[in-house]
Design a protein around this motif. Structure first.
Motif, short mmCIF file in Angstrom:
data_model
loop_
_atom_site.label_atom_id
_atom_site.label_comp_id
_atom_site.label_asym_id
_atom_site.label_seq_id
_atom_site.Cartn_x
_atom_site.Cartn_y
_atom_site.Cartn_z
N THR A 113 0.84 -1.21 0.00
CA THR A 113 0.00 0.00 0.00
C THR A 113 0.87 1.25 0.00
O THR A 113 0.60 2.21 -0.73
N ASP A 140 0.26 3.20 -3.33
CA ASP A 140 -0.76 4.24 -3.10
C ASP A 140 -0.28 5.40 -2.24
O ASP A 140 -1.00 6.39 -2.11
N GLY A 141 0.87 5.26 -1.61
CA GLY A 141 1.41 6.34 -0.81
C GLY A 141 0.57 6.64 0.42
O GLY A 141 -0.20 5.80 0.92
N ARG A 142 0.68 7.87 0.90
CA ARG A 142 -0.01 8.25 2.13
C ARG A 142 -1.53 8.20 2.01
O ARG A 142 -2.20 7.78 2.96
N PRO A 143 -2.12 8.62 0.87
CA PRO A 143 -3.58 8.48 0.78
C PRO A 143 -4.05 7.03 0.91
O PRO A 143 -5.06 6.76 1.56
N GLY A 144 -3.32 6.11 0.31
CA GLY A 144 -3.67 4.70 0.43
C GLY A 144 -3.52 4.18 1.85
O GLY A 144 -4.37 3.42 2.33
N ARG A 203 -3.78 5.98 4.53
CA ARG A 203 -4.86 6.54 5.34
C ARG A 203 -6.15 5.75 5.17
O ARG A 203 -6.87 5.51 6.14
N ALA A 204 -6.44 5.35 3.93
CA ALA A 204 -7.64 4.54 3.69
C ALA A 204 -7.52 3.17 4.35
O ALA A 204 -8.48 2.66 4.93
N TRP A 205 -6.34 2.58 4.27
CA TRP A 205 -6.10 1.26 4.85
C TRP A 205 -6.22 1.29 6.37
O TRP A 205 -6.93 0.48 6.97
#
Length: 274
Positions: free
Chosen positions: A55, A59-63, A65-67
């Motif tokens: 992730t 996806d970086g930080r946005p990914g 955060r979602a995870w």
């Protein structure tokens, strides 16, 4: 990545006296079992670490955060907690009664005392090690791409096969293991994955609820089941879980017509839905 990391970490346990006996050392017992030291490190190195790493890279930080947002999604309707806590033991009890042809023995005071602490321990061990990978990372991606039915048919066998080396250890009952046991186990994880997918989707992708369902099954079978069904062989837990999982999966697939509570994300303006 999950397979490689976990299987490498489990190799000493498999080769030890707690497994094949090739290496002449044994893992010490903690809380009455060698699995905490033999199995748990590999479990933590597998799905959860792999999900975090992939992730972060893709996806970086946005990914992330979602995870982590799904992982921290505790605030759901209290009925989900009550339903999951009750449903797993109830389904397994009904399946066990069907197999035994007799009702259960009432659980002892010791079982009732140990049940909640055992569930909390399972949440931070089994639940936290596995579900951030299988449900939090894999299911949202797979069902967006393939739909909930096919997505579950991908995750279920992977989830089951990930456990296979453990059948060569005390975890899987070695050395009294036949080829049928891992096969039934993998089929059971596929069936149970349909239940997990429905709960995950219907609870608004709350990972704690999915973790509670998973660990509720483990906790009931490890703490309460043998005392409630003393006339059944210990291996009957596998059969009870198989019957309960298959029955629940068939009911949910029929009731939801294969949608399993999934609601596709709304396409952005001007973007045709997939």
């Amino acid at each position: 990545m999950a397979f490689v990391l976990s299987w490498l970490a489990w190799t000493p346990y498999v080769l030890s006296e707690n497994g094949l006996g090739i290496a002449h050392f044994a893992f010490p017992s903690a809380l009455g079992t060698t699995q905490l030291l033999g199995v748990l490190p590999g479990a933590y190195l597998g799905p959860i670490l792999s999900a975090f790493a992939v992730t972060a890279i893709t996806d970086g930080r946005p990914g992330l955060r979602a995870w982590t947002g799904r992982l921290a999604k505790w605030r759901v309707n209290w009925r989900w907690y009550a339903g999951v806590i009750v449903a797993a033991p109830a389904a397994l009890t009904i399946a066990s009664v069907a197999l035994a042809g007799a009702g259960p023995v009432l659980p002892s005071a010791a079982v009732l005392t140990a049940y909640v602490p055992g569930l909390l321990l399972q949440m931070v061990t089994t639940g936290l090690a596995e579900e951030p990978g299988w449900r939090d990372f894999a299911m949202p991606r797979l069902q967006r791409r393939y739909g909930p039915l096919t997505g579950t048919l991908i995750v279920g066998p992977l989830w089951g096969a990930w456990h296979l080396p453990l059948f060569l250890t005390e975890w899987g009952g070695w050395p009294d293991v036949t080829w049928r046991q891992p096969v039934v186990f993998v089929v059971t994880t596929v069936a149970f994955s349909f239940v997990m997918t429905w709960v995950f989707n219907r609870s608004g992708e709350s990972l704690p609820i999915a973790m509670l369902l998973h660990t509720g099954v483990n906790n009931y079978l490890s703490i309460a089941w043998s005392g409630m069904f003393p006339h059944l062989a210990p291996t009957a837990t596998t059969h009870a879980l198989f019957v309960a999982s298959v029955a629940a999966a068939l009911i949910l697939l029929a009731a939801t017509r294969g949608r399993l509570g999934y609601r596709p994300p709304i396409a952005a303006a001007g973007t045709p839905p997939r």
